[in-house]
Design a protein around this motif. Sequence first.
Motif, PDB file in Angstrom:
ATOM      1  N   SER A 209      -8.188  -2.297  12.233  1.00  0.00           N
ATOM      2  CA  SER A 209      -6.957  -1.501  12.133  1.00  0.00           C
ATOM      3  C   SER A 209      -5.444  -2.164  12.546  1.00  0.00           C
ATOM      4  N   ALA A 210      -4.502  -1.648  11.929  1.00  0.00           N
ATOM      5  CA  ALA A 210      -3.304  -2.415  12.185  1.00  0.00           C
ATOM      6  C   ALA A 210      -2.871  -2.197  13.455  1.00  0.00           C
TER       7      ALA A 210
ATOM      8  N   GLU B  29     -16.016   5.038   7.038  1.00  0.00           N
ATOM      9  CA  GLU B  29     -15.216   4.392   7.871  1.00  0.00           C
ATOM     10  C   GLU B  29     -14.998   5.187   9.223  1.00  0.00           C
TER      11      GLU B  29
ATOM     12  N   SER C 157      -9.713   6.249  11.852  1.00  0.00           N
ATOM     13  CA  SER C 157      -8.694   5.623  11.477  1.00  0.00           C
ATOM     14  C   SER C 157      -8.583   4.274  11.572  1.00  0.00           C
ATOM     15  N   ALA C 158      -9.957   3.641  11.180  1.00  0.00           N
ATOM     16  CA  ALA C 158     -10.057   2.315  11.021  1.00  0.00           C
ATOM     17  C   ALA C 158     -11.376   1.832  10.116  1.00  0.00           C
ATOM     18  N   ASN C 159     -11.026   0.801   9.710  1.00  0.00           N
ATOM     19  CA  ASN C 159     -12.517   0.515   8.632  1.00  0.00           C
ATOM     20  C   ASN C 159     -13.626   0.006   9.669  1.00  0.00           C
TER      21      ASN C 159
ATOM     22  N   ARG D 276       0.831  -1.382  -0.243  1.00  0.00           N
ATOM     23  CA  ARG D 276       0.008   0.009  -0.037  1.00  0.00           C
ATOM     24  C   ARG D 276       0.873   1.099  -0.106  1.00  0.00           C
TER      25      ARG D 276
ATOM     26  N   LYS E  32      -3.095   7.073   1.388  1.00  0.00           N
ATOM     27  CA  LYS E  32      -2.865   7.230   2.868  1.00  0.00           C
ATOM     28  C   LYS E  32      -1.926   8.394   3.297  1.00  0.00           C
TER      29      LYS E  32
ATOM     30  N   GLY F 182      -7.821  -0.718   3.991  1.00  0.00           N
ATOM     31  CA  GLY F 182      -7.170  -1.202   5.285  1.00  0.00           C
ATOM     32  C   GLY F 182      -6.598  -2.636   5.014  1.00  0.00           C
ATOM     33  N   ILE F 183      -5.426  -2.713   5.416  1.00  0.00           N
ATOM     34  CA  ILE F 183      -4.563  -4.170   5.380  1.00  0.00           C
ATOM     35  C   ILE F 183      -5.213  -4.941   6.115  1.00  0.00           C
ATOM     36  N   THR F 184      -5.640  -4.703   7.269  1.00  0.00           N
ATOM     37  CA  THR F 184      -6.244  -5.488   8.451  1.00  0.00           C
ATOM     38  C   THR F 184      -7.666  -5.827   7.930  1.00  0.00           C
TER      39      THR F 184
END
Length: 289
Positions: A243-244, A179, A182-184, A52, A147, A206-208
Amino acid sequence: MSRTVYLNGDWHAEADAKVSVFDRGFLFADAIYEVTAVIDGKLIDYPGHAARLKRSLTALDIPMPVDDDQLLALHKEIARRNGITEGLIYLQVSRGSQDRDFVFPSDLKPTLVMFTQAKRVLDNPKWKTGLSLETVAEGRWSQRQIKTVQLLYSSLMKTEAARRGFDDVLFVEDGHITEASSANFHIITRDGTLVTRDLSNVLLHGITRGSILDLAQRAGLKVEERAFTVDEARSAAEAFLTSATSFVMPVVSLDGLPINGGAVGPHSQRLLELYISERLQTGDPIAET
Ligand code: PMP
């Protein structure tokens, strides 16, 4: 204790790491960032964050300042230098410095900064209680899949919500949830389907989020990627953020109205446990081999 910070090829004590006041990251928020979690001495979902990072840089036509091998080596080295076995690694790339001008040349030298934050990621106490969210109007720019460090709107909204007693905000645009700050955001419907916003420019990819969707499908959950309304979220069986650094974070109320009776739901709980146990096995160790 002073951290060791990485800046453009050098390692500095944090008080000595200096970026120009003419840096476009400072003057124009012309910069992108990534956050990768470390647990049990391992980088979590690193390949997704590295991929990303490249997409964000490409979208803004900022050159990648280091190659793939160097980037991974830097993540491991900064964790080792700072003794981080649990916490996060923050990375930021700005377009670089020039005298203040809206128009930028194509040959600026990017600024690469990395630092660590030691913090407890596992055993997050909020995993047990869940979060209370407040819906607010979406107000960010339209290219949210990149991002960027343009986080002012999110920061203002989350701060105001915190003063009103909420843990976070959910952004709503055209009646649909995009969203959180700072998170989905995801819901589990009453028939047990995981519903999450489909990928587009309206939200960060989001990667998570990607990891959890994959895991949910393997665990036998039906997954639907589509827009959904605030009313649908209010009547959901469960809701959670990804989130990560918070992994799967249960949401137990929306605008003061309880979801799942105000308790953490079984699907959220199970996805969190599965994610942690898988990542403890598959994370990339920072230790030198
Ligand atoms: N949406 C936004 C706006 C975010 O800032 C973040 C985390 N930085 C996320 C979603 C979650 O993304 P990830 O899972 O890659 O941390």
